[in-house]
Design a protein around this motif. Structure first.
Motif, PDB file in Angstrom:
ATOM      1  N   ASP A  77      18.137  -0.592  38.605  1.00  0.00           N
ATOM      2  CA  ASP A  77      19.076   0.532  38.750  1.00  0.00           C
ATOM      3  C   ASP A  77      18.956   0.918  40.119  1.00  0.00           C
ATOM      4  O   ASP A  77      17.574   1.086  40.707  1.00  0.00           O
TER       5      ASP A  77
ATOM      6  N   ALA B 289      24.316  10.493  34.977  1.00  0.00           N
ATOM      7  CA  ALA B 289      24.516  11.744  34.016  1.00  0.00           C
ATOM      8  C   ALA B 289      23.299  12.643  33.717  1.00  0.00           C
ATOM      9  O   ALA B 289      23.234  13.909  33.772  1.00  0.00           O
ATOM     10  N   THR B 290      22.057  11.849  33.821  1.00  0.00           N
ATOM     11  CA  THR B 290      20.860  12.739  33.323  1.00  0.00           C
ATOM     12  C   THR B 290      20.750  13.551  34.473  1.00  0.00           C
ATOM     13  O   THR B 290      19.788  14.517  34.262  1.00  0.00           O
TER      14      THR B 290
ATOM     15  N   MET C 147      20.097  21.097  27.590  1.00  0.00           N
ATOM     16  CA  MET C 147      20.042  21.829  26.430  1.00  0.00           C
ATOM     17  C   MET C 147      19.487  20.671  25.125  1.00  0.00           C
ATOM     18  O   MET C 147      20.065  19.664  25.182  1.00  0.00           O
TER      19      MET C 147
ATOM     20  N   ALA D   9      22.675  -4.664  37.969  1.00  0.00           N
ATOM     21  CA  ALA D   9      22.851  -5.763  37.215  1.00  0.00           C
ATOM     22  C   ALA D   9      24.372  -6.424  37.457  1.00  0.00           C
ATOM     23  O   ALA D   9      25.266  -5.303  37.272  1.00  0.00           O
TER      24      ALA D   9
ATOM     25  N   PHE E 204      27.156  10.425  25.359  1.00  0.00           N
ATOM     26  CA  PHE E 204      27.864  11.474  25.593  1.00  0.00           C
ATOM     27  C   PHE E 204      27.334  12.840  25.827  1.00  0.00           C
ATOM     28  O   PHE E 204      26.568  12.803  27.126  1.00  0.00           O
ATOM     29  N   ARG E 205      27.576  13.658  25.086  1.00  0.00           N
ATOM     30  CA  ARG E 205      27.185  15.334  25.546  1.00  0.00           C
ATOM     31  C   ARG E 205      25.532  15.508  25.010  1.00  0.00           C
ATOM     32  O   ARG E 205      25.071  16.536  25.525  1.00  0.00           O
TER      33      ARG E 205
ATOM     34  N   LEU F 271      19.088  15.176  24.687  1.00  0.00           N
ATOM     35  CA  LEU F 271      18.669  15.551  23.226  1.00  0.00           C
ATOM     36  C   LEU F 271      18.183  14.164  22.415  1.00  0.00           C
ATOM     37  O   LEU F 271      17.026  14.002  21.858  1.00  0.00           O
TER      38      LEU F 271
HETATM   39  C1  LIG Z   1      27.519  17.934  33.170  1.00  0.00           C
HETATM   40  C2  LIG Z   1      26.758  17.439  32.185  1.00  0.00           C
HETATM   41  C3  LIG Z   1      25.939  17.968  31.262  1.00  0.00           C
HETATM   42  C4  LIG Z   1      25.343  17.773  30.046  1.00  0.00           C
HETATM   43  N1  LIG Z   1      24.311  18.477  29.489  1.00  0.00           N
HETATM   44  C5  LIG Z   1      23.735  18.045  28.614  1.00  0.00           C
HETATM   45  C6  LIG Z   1      22.844  18.682  27.745  1.00  0.00           C
HETATM   46  O1  LIG Z   1      22.440  19.923  27.994  1.00  0.00           O
HETATM   47  N2  LIG Z   1      22.207  18.135  26.707  1.00  0.00           N
HETATM   48  C7  LIG Z   1      22.169  16.680  26.563  1.00  0.00           C
HETATM   49  O2  LIG Z   1      21.304  16.390  25.656  1.00  0.00           O
HETATM   50  N3  LIG Z   1      22.772  15.927  27.276  1.00  0.00           N
HETATM   51  C8  LIG Z   1      23.646  16.493  28.265  1.00  0.00           C
HETATM   52  N4  LIG Z   1      24.372  15.545  29.120  1.00  0.00           N
HETATM   53  C9  LIG Z   1      24.741  14.459  28.595  1.00  0.00           C
HETATM   54  C10 LIG Z   1      23.547  13.515  29.084  1.00  0.00           C
HETATM   55  O3  LIG Z   1      23.421  13.966  30.594  1.00  0.00           O
HETATM   56  C11 LIG Z   1      23.723  11.841  28.978  1.00  0.00           C
HETATM   57  O4  LIG Z   1      24.312  11.549  27.680  1.00  0.00           O
HETATM   58  C12 LIG Z   1      22.604  11.016  29.184  1.00  0.00           C
HETATM   59  O5  LIG Z   1      22.223  11.410  30.385  1.00  0.00           O
HETATM   60  C13 LIG Z   1      22.913   9.763  29.379  1.00  0.00           C
HETATM   61  O6  LIG Z   1      21.936   8.972  30.006  1.00  0.00           O
HETATM   62  P1  LIG Z   1      22.055   7.450  30.034  1.00  0.00           P
HETATM   63  O7  LIG Z   1      20.524   6.812  30.757  1.00  0.00           O
HETATM   64  O8  LIG Z   1      22.629   6.785  29.212  1.00  0.00           O
HETATM   65  O9  LIG Z   1      23.076   7.477  31.417  1.00  0.00           O
HETATM   66  P2  LIG Z   1      22.872   7.732  32.926  1.00  0.00           P
HETATM   67  O10 LIG Z   1      22.086   8.996  33.288  1.00  0.00           O
HETATM   68  O11 LIG Z   1      24.289   7.944  33.591  1.00  0.00           O
HETATM   69  O12 LIG Z   1      22.125   6.531  33.457  1.00  0.00           O
HETATM   70  C14 LIG Z   1      22.731   5.364  33.818  1.00  0.00           C
HETATM   71  C15 LIG Z   1      22.221   4.677  34.905  1.00  0.00           C
HETATM   72  O13 LIG Z   1      22.721   3.406  34.835  1.00  0.00           O
HETATM   73  C16 LIG Z   1      22.573   2.932  36.222  1.00  0.00           C
HETATM   74  N5  LIG Z   1      23.623   1.897  36.448  1.00  0.00           N
HETATM   75  C17 LIG Z   1      24.844   1.875  36.177  1.00  0.00           C
HETATM   76  N6  LIG Z   1      25.336   0.618  36.333  1.00  0.00           N
HETATM   77  C18 LIG Z   1      24.409  -0.253  36.480  1.00  0.00           C
HETATM   78  C19 LIG Z   1      24.176  -1.358  36.851  1.00  0.00           C
HETATM   79  N7  LIG Z   1      25.310  -2.428  36.716  1.00  0.00           N
HETATM   80  N8  LIG Z   1      22.947  -2.126  36.899  1.00  0.00           N
HETATM   81  C20 LIG Z   1      21.977  -1.308  37.049  1.00  0.00           C
HETATM   82  N9  LIG Z   1      21.858  -0.054  36.755  1.00  0.00           N
HETATM   83  C21 LIG Z   1      23.233   0.494  36.635  1.00  0.00           C
HETATM   84  C22 LIG Z   1      23.264   4.102  37.149  1.00  0.00           C
HETATM   85  O14 LIG Z   1      22.836   4.197  38.270  1.00  0.00           O
HETATM   86  C23 LIG Z   1      22.483   5.443  36.285  1.00  0.00           C
HETATM   87  O15 LIG Z   1      21.328   5.692  36.749  1.00  0.00           O
HETATM   88  C24 LIG Z   1      25.232  16.244  30.079  1.00  0.00           C
HETATM   89  C25 LIG Z   1      25.873  15.206  30.934  1.00  0.00           C
HETATM   90  C26 LIG Z   1      26.895  15.777  31.791  1.00  0.00           C
HETATM   91  C27 LIG Z   1      27.456  15.118  32.729  1.00  0.00           C
END
Ligand SMILES: Cc1cc2nc3c(=O)[nH]c(=O)nc-3n(C[C@H](O)[C@H](O)[C@H](O)COP(=O)(O)OP(=O)(O)OC[C@H]3O[C@@H](n4cnc5c(N)ncnc54)[C@H](O)[C@@H]3O)c2cc1C
Length: 392
Positions: free
Chosen positions: A36, A43-44, A50, A180, A342-343, A347
């Motif tokens: 990464d 999004a994290t 919540m 990646a 997603f949202r 959680l």
């Molecule tokens: C405004 C907002 C509020 C939210 N509030 C809540 C909440 O209150 N409670 C809750 O449960 N969820 C909430 N969510 C949802 C939650 O944030 C996401 O579902 C969660 O963070 C997803 O995690 P992830 O690791 O899949 O994605 P991400 O956190 O987006 O991480 C993906 C990672 O992949 C990396 N990446 C992308 N492409 C590549 C590549 N080709 N090679 C290597 N790395 C790559 C990126 O740099 C990133 O760090 C919210 C989201 C938003 C946007």
């Protein structure tokens, strides 16, 4: 940059999903590399933290509501284990949530959802206007009533990332600050991951956890490409004055049909969110959504007018066609998909990490995760493998 030698598992993406899966896999004894360029900043970083199985229960999403409840139940032990493994607090707060309706039609909408929540056996109760303000005296006097979700709690998602990075490092996970570009495949099996900066990390298994960009990693057959899209969200970080009354619970407002929430942290900050915008990968902060969010927040909690505005953050939720995560085997042997949260990705972290670790190790996956395999989106005839352990 030096490319690490062959490992058991490469995780693509170091958000809360990729990092927690990496930590769990390393605890199982696997050698793990996370790729990464900016771990924890997707999004994290934007999320409000919540942990809201009840407030996030929506019509037509019953299996997801069940998974969300399991995830919420898993959080106290997950937080405790993470804090022990990292020596870092994650500020899990079991303070509950109040939903507040601003006008009569908002009240009717809250009541509608409440009937659905109660039919699912979720922990919710109707509140009069006075009961809302007894629980949270900072709510506007004109609130028409609402509901209490006593089991919808919160965690500081940014502290969770910090803790996961430490826990991963202590468990021997290597984090490589590169992207990646392609999953390499030999015969029917994954062979590793080619890096944007050059070189390939050879691996026996690959976890695709790149959030809303999970569909952009090359080298995968169509049935293994998760149908994720970015759904932009804006959160604001406010700070209440040090003296005077403060919110204790999370407040979810319904303001003339529009939703907002205020999540009070233990450190005195308040996360206000969130917009839902279909704007592709554009993360610009536009003035209109900031205005609307602040206007709604101050309608529900008038004291917001006096709060300091410290930060505006946008992030892209990994959305899917049915709003549910995509977790399971897909495509070549050794590939595990873990995205589309997603949202509810914060959680769903504990149950997703457990499911990915189980798939990697050949252990059975919790039945509650079964409806969420990648196979549900695969073209006819290519759907057979979702949910089957990698090692099986
Ligand atoms: C405004 C907002 C509020 C939210 N509030 C809540 C909440 O209150 N409670 C809750 O449960 N969820 C909430 N969510 C949802 C939650 O944030 C996401 O579902 C969660 O963070 C997803 O995690 P992830 O690791 O899949 O994605 P991400 O956190 O987006 O991480 C993906 C990672 O992949 C990396 N990446 C992308 N492409 C590549 C590549 N080709 N090679 C290597 N790395 C790559 C990126 O740099 C990133 O760090 C919210 C989201 C938003 C946007």
């Amino acid at each position: 940059m030096e490319v690490p030698g062959p490992v058991d598992v490469v995780v693509i993406g170091g958000g809360v999903i990729g990092l927690s899966a990496a930590w769990y896999a390393a605890r199982d004894g696997a050698s793990v590399v996370v790729l990464d360029p900016e771990p924890g900043r997707g999004a994290t970083w934007a999320a409000a933290g919540m942990l809201a199985p009840v407030g996030e229960a929506h019509f037509g999403e019953e299996p997801l509501a069940r998974l969300n409840v399991l995830a919420a139940q898993a959080w106290p032990a997950f937080a405790e284990a993470l804090e022990a493994a990292s020596g870092t607090a994650v500020a899990y707060r079991a303070t509950g949530t109040v939903a507040a309706a601003v006008d009569a039609s908002d009240r009717a909408a809250v009541d509608d959802v409440l009937r659905f929540q109660l039919a699912l056996g979720l922990d919710a109760r109707r509140l009069s206007s006075g009961q809302c303000r007894e629980l949270e005296p900072l709510l506007a006097p004109g609130i028409r009533g609402g509901a209490e979700f006593a089991g919808d709690h919160q965690v500081d998602n940014r502290l969770v990332v910090t803790a996961l990075l430490v826990a991963c490092a202590r468990a021997g996970v290597t984090v490589v600050a590169d992207e990646a570009s392609t999953v390499t495949v030999t015969g029917d099996r994954v062979a590793g991951v080619a890096l944007r900066g050059g070189g390939t990390v050879a691996a026996g298994a690959v976890v695709l956890a790149a959030g809303c960009r999970s569909g952009q990693v090359g080298g995968l057959p169509p049935e293994a490409v998760p149908p994720v899209r970015p759904v932009k969200g804006l959160t604001l970080r406010l700070r209440a004055p040090a003296s005077g009354p403060a919110l204790v619970r999370t407040v979810r407002g319904l303001v003339h049909g529009r939703s907002c929430y205020l999540v009070p942290r233990a450190d005195g900050s308040i996360v206000v969110g969130a917009t839902m915008e279909e704007r592709g990968f554009d993360l610009t902060v536009q003035a209109g959504p900031v205005h609307d969010l602040l206007d709604d927040a101050r309608t529900v909690v008038p004291a917001v007018d006096e709060y300091g505005l410290e930060e505006l953050t946008t992030g892209s939720r990994p959305g899917t066609p049915d709003n549910a995560p995509v977790v399971g085997r897909a495509g070549p042997d050794g590939l595990v998909v873990a995205t589309g949260h997603f949202r509810n990705g914060i959680l769903l972290t504990p149950v997703t990490a457990e499911a990915v670790a189980a798939l990697l190790a050949g252990r059975p996956v919790d039945a509650a995760m079964a409806p969420f395999g990648p196979g549900r989106f695969a073209p006819e005839g290519a759907a057979g493998r979702a949910g089957t352990p990698v090692g099986a």
